[in-house]
Scaffold this motif. Sequence first.
Motif, PDB file in Angstrom:
ATOM      1  N   SER A   1       0.820  -1.205   0.000  1.00  0.00           N
ATOM      2  CA  SER A   1       0.000   0.000   0.000  1.00  0.00           C
ATOM      3  C   SER A   1       0.859   1.262   0.000  1.00  0.00           C
ATOM      4  O   SER A   1       0.603   2.212  -0.756  1.00  0.00           O
ATOM      5  CB  SER A   1      -0.918  -0.005   1.228  1.00  0.00           C
ATOM      6  N   VAL A   2       1.898   1.266   0.830  1.00  0.00           N
ATOM      7  CA  VAL A   2       2.800   2.413   0.888  1.00  0.00           C
ATOM      8  C   VAL A   2       3.545   2.579  -0.435  1.00  0.00           C
ATOM      9  O   VAL A   2       3.701   3.698  -0.952  1.00  0.00           O
ATOM     10  CB  VAL A   2       3.790   2.256   2.063  1.00  0.00           C
ATOM     11  N   GLY A   3       3.972   1.476  -1.007  1.00  0.00           N
ATOM     12  CA  GLY A   3       4.674   1.527  -2.284  1.00  0.00           C
ATOM     13  C   GLY A   3       3.828   2.138  -3.386  1.00  0.00           C
ATOM     14  O   GLY A   3       4.327   2.903  -4.216  1.00  0.00           O
ATOM     15  N   GLU A   4       2.536   1.817  -3.383  1.00  0.00           N
ATOM     16  CA  GLU A   4       1.624   2.382  -4.394  1.00  0.00           C
ATOM     17  C   GLU A   4       1.510   3.896  -4.236  1.00  0.00           C
ATOM     18  O   GLU A   4       1.485   4.636  -5.217  1.00  0.00           O
ATOM     19  CB  GLU A   4       0.243   1.732  -4.265  1.00  0.00           C
ATOM     20  N   ARG A   5       1.449   4.360  -3.017  1.00  0.00           N
ATOM     21  CA  ARG A   5       1.347   5.800  -2.761  1.00  0.00           C
ATOM     22  C   ARG A   5       2.613   6.536  -3.192  1.00  0.00           C
ATOM     23  O   ARG A   5       2.553   7.653  -3.722  1.00  0.00           O
ATOM     24  CB  ARG A   5       1.111   6.049  -1.268  1.00  0.00           C
ATOM     25  N   LEU A   6       3.757   5.926  -2.914  1.00  0.00           N
ATOM     26  CA  LEU A   6       5.040   6.588  -3.192  1.00  0.00           C
ATOM     27  C   LEU A   6       5.394   6.597  -4.685  1.00  0.00           C
ATOM     28  O   LEU A   6       6.242   7.388  -5.110  1.00  0.00           O
ATOM     29  CB  LEU A   6       6.159   5.909  -2.396  1.00  0.00           C
ATOM     30  N   LYS A   7       4.790   5.700  -5.434  1.00  0.00           N
ATOM     31  CA  LYS A   7       4.957   5.681  -6.895  1.00  0.00           C
ATOM     32  C   LYS A   7       6.428   5.676  -7.314  1.00  0.00           C
ATOM     33  O   LYS A   7       6.861   6.463  -8.158  1.00  0.00           O
ATOM     34  CB  LYS A   7       4.238   6.879  -7.518  1.00  0.00           C
ATOM     35  N   GLY A   8       7.182   4.793  -6.710  1.00  0.00           N
ATOM     36  CA  GLY A   8       8.561   4.595  -7.152  1.00  0.00           C
ATOM     37  C   GLY A   8       9.601   5.472  -6.510  1.00  0.00           C
ATOM     38  O   GLY A   8      10.791   5.353  -6.808  1.00  0.00           O
ATOM     39  N   SER A   9       9.195   6.372  -5.613  1.00  0.00           N
ATOM     40  CA  SER A   9      10.173   7.302  -5.040  1.00  0.00           C
ATOM     41  C   SER A   9      10.904   6.739  -3.828  1.00  0.00           C
ATOM     42  O   SER A   9      11.938   7.255  -3.431  1.00  0.00           O
ATOM     43  CB  SER A   9       9.485   8.607  -4.653  1.00  0.00           C
ATOM     44  N   GLY A  10      10.363   5.696  -3.204  1.00  0.00           N
ATOM     45  CA  GLY A  10      11.025   5.079  -2.068  1.00  0.00           C
ATOM     46  C   GLY A  10      10.637   5.707  -0.739  1.00  0.00           C
ATOM     47  O   GLY A  10      10.107   6.817  -0.672  1.00  0.00           O
ATOM     48  N   LEU A  11      10.915   4.963   0.351  1.00  0.00           N
ATOM     49  CA  LEU A  11      10.623   5.406   1.720  1.00  0.00           C
ATOM     50  C   LEU A  11      11.925   5.818   2.391  1.00  0.00           C
ATOM     51  O   LEU A  11      12.862   5.035   2.454  1.00  0.00           O
ATOM     52  CB  LEU A  11       9.954   4.277   2.508  1.00  0.00           C
ATOM     53  N   ASN A  12      11.953   7.041   2.904  1.00  0.00           N
ATOM     54  CA  ASN A  12      13.183   7.547   3.518  1.00  0.00           C
ATOM     55  C   ASN A  12      13.397   7.053   4.946  1.00  0.00           C
ATOM     56  O   ASN A  12      14.524   6.743   5.332  1.00  0.00           O
ATOM     57  CB  ASN A  12      13.203   9.077   3.520  1.00  0.00           C
TER      58      ASN A  12
END
Length: 259
Positions: free
Chosen positions: A80-91
């Motif tokens: 779910s988080v990955g879909e929101r970030l759309k490829g930008s990654g989690l810092n």
Amino acid sequence: MGELHVRSVLVTGANRGIGLGFVRHLLALPNPPEWLFATCRDPKGQRAQELQQLASKHPNLVIVPLEVTDPASIKAAAASVGERLKGSGLNLLINNAAALKANSLDTETLKDMSQVYTTNTIAPLLLGQAFLPLLKKAAQGNPGSGMSCSKAAIINISSTAGSIKDMLLWESEQCLSYRCSKAALNMLTRCQSRGYREHGILCMSFHPGWVQTDMGKKVGDMPPLTVDASVGGMLKVLSNLSEKDSGSFLDWEGNVVPW
């Protein structure tokens, strides 16, 4: 000290106590995260009302359902988080969710020990694994040298109760499973810092202090530290972490805590 600048953050156990404190402080930054993911078991339940109110006012705050002891729930949250970030990654991944049973050496049970260990130690391991692809993406998207929380980091909220050297407050509160689980969490942090170094991901453990939360009040007198003081201090420390701090165990003021 500097101010934390981070594009995306995920906080577990974010519906109360220190987790909710992190959410409030991050939203109040002059440059708040573009994405702030706050996880809890039941986003629509009674215990998440404060989170719901914050989310209604802050479009960058996303409440994510997560049961940290359930591997399937962890994988679903990461997707779910990955879909929101759309490829930008989690810092920044802040493993804050925790459990405490005030059992002694004589009264500890298999059930309680297993439950506390699963929440406090195994869950941060599985969360690190599940969010590793997103953390790696974030690190790759910030190609500068060194490590920082603005680039990619895993922060495990531990406790001085897990300090094998100090064994603080043993005479008054043994809390056996909690102590053992936090000592094990510190070893996990050391392992993560070694294993994820090649990906540019900083990993460290925090002792947030003895804080005035529901958990903190379970062990004796009124804790001396407010949530605001603890979280404010930790965010200041986070803003200044670098490669030399990866694998460390620090308190909310940046002091080294003995293993």
